[in-house]
Write an enzyme that holds these catalytic residues in place. Structure first.
Site, PDB file in Angstrom:
ATOM      1  N   GLU A   1      -6.699  -7.477  -0.916  1.00 35.96           N
ATOM      2  CA  GLU A   1      -7.076  -7.523   0.502  1.00 35.96           C
ATOM      3  C   GLU A   1      -8.528  -7.107   0.658  1.00 35.96           C
ATOM      4  O   GLU A   1      -8.991  -6.186  -0.029  1.00 35.96           O
ATOM      5  CB  GLU A   1      -6.262  -6.520   1.328  1.00 35.96           C
ATOM      6  CG  GLU A   1      -4.822  -6.848   1.529  1.00 35.96           C
ATOM      7  CD  GLU A   1      -4.151  -5.798   2.414  1.00 35.96           C
ATOM      8  OE1 GLU A   1      -4.836  -5.137   3.211  1.00 35.96           O
ATOM      9  OE2 GLU A   1      -2.934  -5.634   2.285  1.00 35.96           O
TER      10      GLU A   1
ATOM     11  N   GLU B   1       0.835  -1.203   0.000  1.00 33.14           N
ATOM     12  CA  GLU B   1       0.000   0.000   0.000  1.00 33.14           C
ATOM     13  C   GLU B   1       0.872   1.257   0.000  1.00 33.14           C
ATOM     14  O   GLU B   1       0.809   2.088   0.915  1.00 33.14           O
ATOM     15  CB  GLU B   1      -0.954   0.002   1.191  1.00 33.14           C
ATOM     16  CG  GLU B   1      -2.028  -1.055   1.067  1.00 33.14           C
ATOM     17  CD  GLU B   1      -3.172  -0.906   2.061  1.00 33.14           C
ATOM     18  OE1 GLU B   1      -2.980  -0.236   3.097  1.00 33.14           O
ATOM     19  OE2 GLU B   1      -4.255  -1.449   1.796  1.00 33.14           O
TER      20      GLU B   1
HETATM   21  C1  GLA Z   1      -4.158  -2.524   4.781  1.00 30.36           C
HETATM   22  C2  GLA Z   1      -2.780  -3.119   4.916  1.00 30.36           C
HETATM   23  C3  GLA Z   1      -2.754  -4.330   5.794  1.00 30.36           C
HETATM   24  C4  GLA Z   1      -3.647  -4.142   7.004  1.00 30.36           C
HETATM   25  C5  GLA Z   1      -5.040  -3.827   6.544  1.00 30.36           C
HETATM   26  C6  GLA Z   1      -6.014  -3.683   7.683  1.00 30.36           C
HETATM   27  O1  GLA Z   1      -4.871  -3.025   3.732  1.00 30.36           O
HETATM   28  O2  GLA Z   1      -2.187  -3.427   3.686  1.00 30.36           O
HETATM   29  O3  GLA Z   1      -1.416  -4.521   6.197  1.00 30.36           O
HETATM   30  O4  GLA Z   1      -3.148  -3.090   7.757  1.00 30.36           O
HETATM   31  O5  GLA Z   1      -5.005  -2.598   5.871  1.00 30.36           O
HETATM   32  O6  GLA Z   1      -7.304  -3.362   7.236  1.00 30.36           O
END
Ligand code: GLA
Length: 673
Positions: free
Chosen positions: A316, A159
């Site tokens: 995710e 991210e």
């Molecule tokens: C993001 C991050 C993960 C985690 C999630 C929690 O997507 O990439 O590492 O922190 O949020 O929702």
């Protein structure tokens, strides 16, 4: 491996069929737990596992001392269990020794204060020390695992820009100056583009230019806009630096996880998308919004737009609650499966989760996971197993694309520009206006491709242009040419106001679309929140009105009261072989839906879904040979939708109509007509 994309070899998906996957953080657990994890992953049919996302402190416990023993074991275990690996480069968060020895890597906020370690992503995107240490780690990781048969995908950092996109320290200032120099060539060019004759801001030398640090009054909006662009490009440059290292050691696809989601707007993903081998997105329901499920559909359609219409990967999402909103709502029975299949309906060929096993410690210990704290004798685990079986039944859908003839334009640059510090109304939010237009379409049963203003629009019957505040002459001309050739567009207020340098398109609003829309706006007349004005078509407007004059357009609705009685609020203009509509106020949802319904009808668009509150979504995926109809029922009553073929979730033949119980999804492989 089908076509070239980005720097790598474009491979649509690392796993065939519709993949189920998750983030896995085994470093948080003792090795005994890993064996149990493998058994449960096999039981759940997990296809793809992301590891080493936050691995740096384990892999390089001290400077230049590498220890791969733990990761070797995990990679081998996954391989033995026939689970493919989405391998993190591990650079997302630096280890404490790095920021202790080199505090200059820490990011600086706009008020000049440092952001310290203790959370994650505490690094300045322009820090040369961070970059060289991170790339040294990537080199080791890629060298070691680049040819490993289980590694099917590479996951650069994590991210990027979630927390550290904007850094205001001196290293960033220097990088910003270099970026500006490249863009404008001369200080005069910069002065012209930023309009620095205003407020005595003229620069005489590059060294005088700063990032837009906190100031005493509204800052230069063009400087703010360029800082957004620079910051997005700076991280993209960083991404590409990691990719160049990984690519030397592997032929596998390389990507990173985007955040196409309501609360983050730091990166211009239109510039990123061509650089990744496959588009991957992280999506979490945001219950701070009025309608989190509608936003899910929008984000999925936008992610598909980034993928150029091709299948993409949901990298995710959560099984249940997250832990970072003020109130972290659990999902109801069936909601996780339904939402997963909504992503699939809208083009995802992989459904992955954060994370495998719920953490017992750390800042995310209250975040849901595939294996919850309570273990596997739980409803949520049983639902995970059901999801896995359902995805297996949908494997044949993989590779098909969403079919629609409607587009909506979306622009991060418009988002940045429209929400500047000094503007007609702070109550106008870009994403809110986009979501309103999207919801109207969704409630009419229409799916849209959400695309960039630079997309060739020729294949669409209808294009919705919500709040496209910043538009270049070139983009505006392309939209006008699309209409002249027979297209239909609906433009909403605050569109077409500034060019790429945040300079007003002069001569009356909305400058870039004035001729196309057949109107001249003389003055913005925003309304205070809560104030409504009546319309002679029924209903009301709020938030925004304009002193509009018709040139070639006709009025479809006028204000009956408020500051502009008798002035047009909704207009329609015949332009070449097409039609251009304008909505100059924030209509109530029902009013906007009425206008959109008329435009949809005039454009000859056939809605696939029923009209309603959006709780029933109907989307078609196909490829010319095969056709799959997804019917998603978020509502509380059974839906009966016309379909003939084989329903894949239950494996039943349907003839004429498919019943979809409340909360469920059905997917019909349609008989060819
Ligand atoms: C993001 C991050 C993960 C985690 C999630 C929690 O997507 O990439 O590492 O922190 O949020 O929702």
């Amino acid at each position: 491996m089908t076509a070239q994309r980005g720097q790598g070899v474009f491979s649509p998906m690392p796993v065939s069929g519709i993949a189920l996957g998750c983030d896995y953080n085994p470093e948080q657990w003792a090795p005994e737990v890993w064996r149990e994890d493998m058994r449960l992953m096999r039981q759940a049919g997990v296809d793809l596992v992301a590891v080493n996302i936050f691995g740096w402190a384990h892999l390089e416990p001290r400077p230049d001392e590498y220890d791969f023993a733990g990761l070797d074991q995990i990679v081998d275990l996954l391989h033995e269990n026939k689970i493919k690996i989405n391998l993190g480069t591990g650079t997302s968060s630096p280890p404490p020794w790095l920021s202790t020895r080199h505090p200059e890597i820490l990011p600086m906020a706009q008020d000049g204060t440092t952001r310290y370690p203790g959370g994650r992503q505490a690094w300045c995107p322009s820090s040369p020390v961070f970059r060289s240490r991170a790339l040294a780690l990537v080199e080791r990781v890629a060298q070691r695992y680049g040819r490993h048969p289980a590694v099917a995908l590479w996951h650069v950092s994590n991210e990027l820009g979630c927390h550290n996109a904007h850094c205001y320290d001196e290293q960033s200032a220097e990088a910003f100056r270099r970026w500006l120099h490249k863009r404008y060539g001369t200080v005069e060019g910069l002065n012209d583009s930023w309009g620095t004759s205003f407020w005595s801001q003229r620069y005489d030398d590059w060294s005088e230019v700063q990032p837009p640090r906190q100031a005493l009054s509204a800052r230069n909006p063009a400087q703010l806009l360029d800082f957004h662009r620079f910051s997005s490009d700076e991280l993209l440059g960083y991404y590409l630096d990691e990719v160049a290292v990984v690519r030397r050691h592997t032929d596998a696809p390389i990507t990173t996880n985007f955040m196409v989601t309501a609360h983050i707007r730091n990166l211009d993903y239109w510039t990123w998308a061509p650089e990744v081998d496959l588009v991957a997105n992280d999506h979490y329901l945001d219950h701070r919004l009025g309608d989190a499920t509608a936003e899910l559909a929008f984000a999925a359609d936008l992610t598909r737009g980034l993928a150029g219409g091709q299948p993409w990967m949901l990298m995710e999402q959560s099984v249940g609650a997250v832990s970072w909103q003020p109130y972290n709502l659990a999902k109801g029975p069936g909601e996780m499966i339904r939402n997963s299949l909504t992503h699939v309906a809208r083009g995802a060929d992989a459904v992955c989760f954060f994370q495998w096993r719920a953490s017992a410690q750390g800042a995310e210990k209250f975040h849901s996971a595939l294996v919850p704290h309570a273990g596997t004798d739980t409803e949520s685990w049983r639902e995970v197993l059901r999801l896995s079986q359902t995805l297996d039944r949908l494997d044949e859908v993989a590779g098909t694309t969403v079919q629609t003839d409607v587009a909506m334009l979306f622009s991060w640059q418009s988002w940045w520009a429209s929400e500047g510090e000094a503007r007609p109304s702070q109550a106008v939010g870009y994403l809110d206006q986009v979501h309103r237009a999207y919801r109207a379409l969704r409630e009419l049963g229409v799916t849209a491709d959400v695309v960039s203003p630079q997309t060739d629009l020729g294949r669409y019957r209808l294009v919705i242009v919500p709040c496209l505040h910043l538009v270049s002459e070139h983009e505006a001309a392309a939209i006008s040419a699309y209409v002249a050739a027979g297209g239909h567009v609906l433009v909403t207020f605050y569109s077409g106001i500034v060019d790429e340098n945040d300079r007003i398109h002069l001569g009356g609003y909305p400058g870039a679309f004035r001729e196309l829309l057949g109107i001249v706006g003389e003055e913005f007349v925003p309304l205070p929140p809560g104030v409504r004005v009546g319309l002679d078509s029924g209903g009301s407007g709020g938030l925004w009105t304009e002193r509009l004059r018709l040139t070639t357009a006709e009025a479809r609705a006028c204000y009956t009261d408020g500051p502009l009685p008798g002035v047009p609020a909704v207009t329609r203009n015949a332009y070449g072989a097409g039609t251009a509509w304008y909505v100059a106020t924030e209509l109530e949802p029902a009013g906007l839906r009425e206008v959109v319904r008329e435009v949809v009808g005039a454009a000859g668009v056939q809605p696939l879904g029923p009209e309603g509150d959006g709780s029933v979504e109907v989307v078609r995926r196909g490829d010319g040979r095969r056709s799959y109809l997804f019917i998603v029922n978020h509502g509380s009553a059974e839906v009966r939708h016309p379909a003939t073929g084989v329903e894949l979730v239950r494996g039943e033949t349907v003839a004429g109509v498919v019943p979809v119980p409340p909360g469920e999804v059905r997917v019909v492989r349609e008989e060819s007509p």
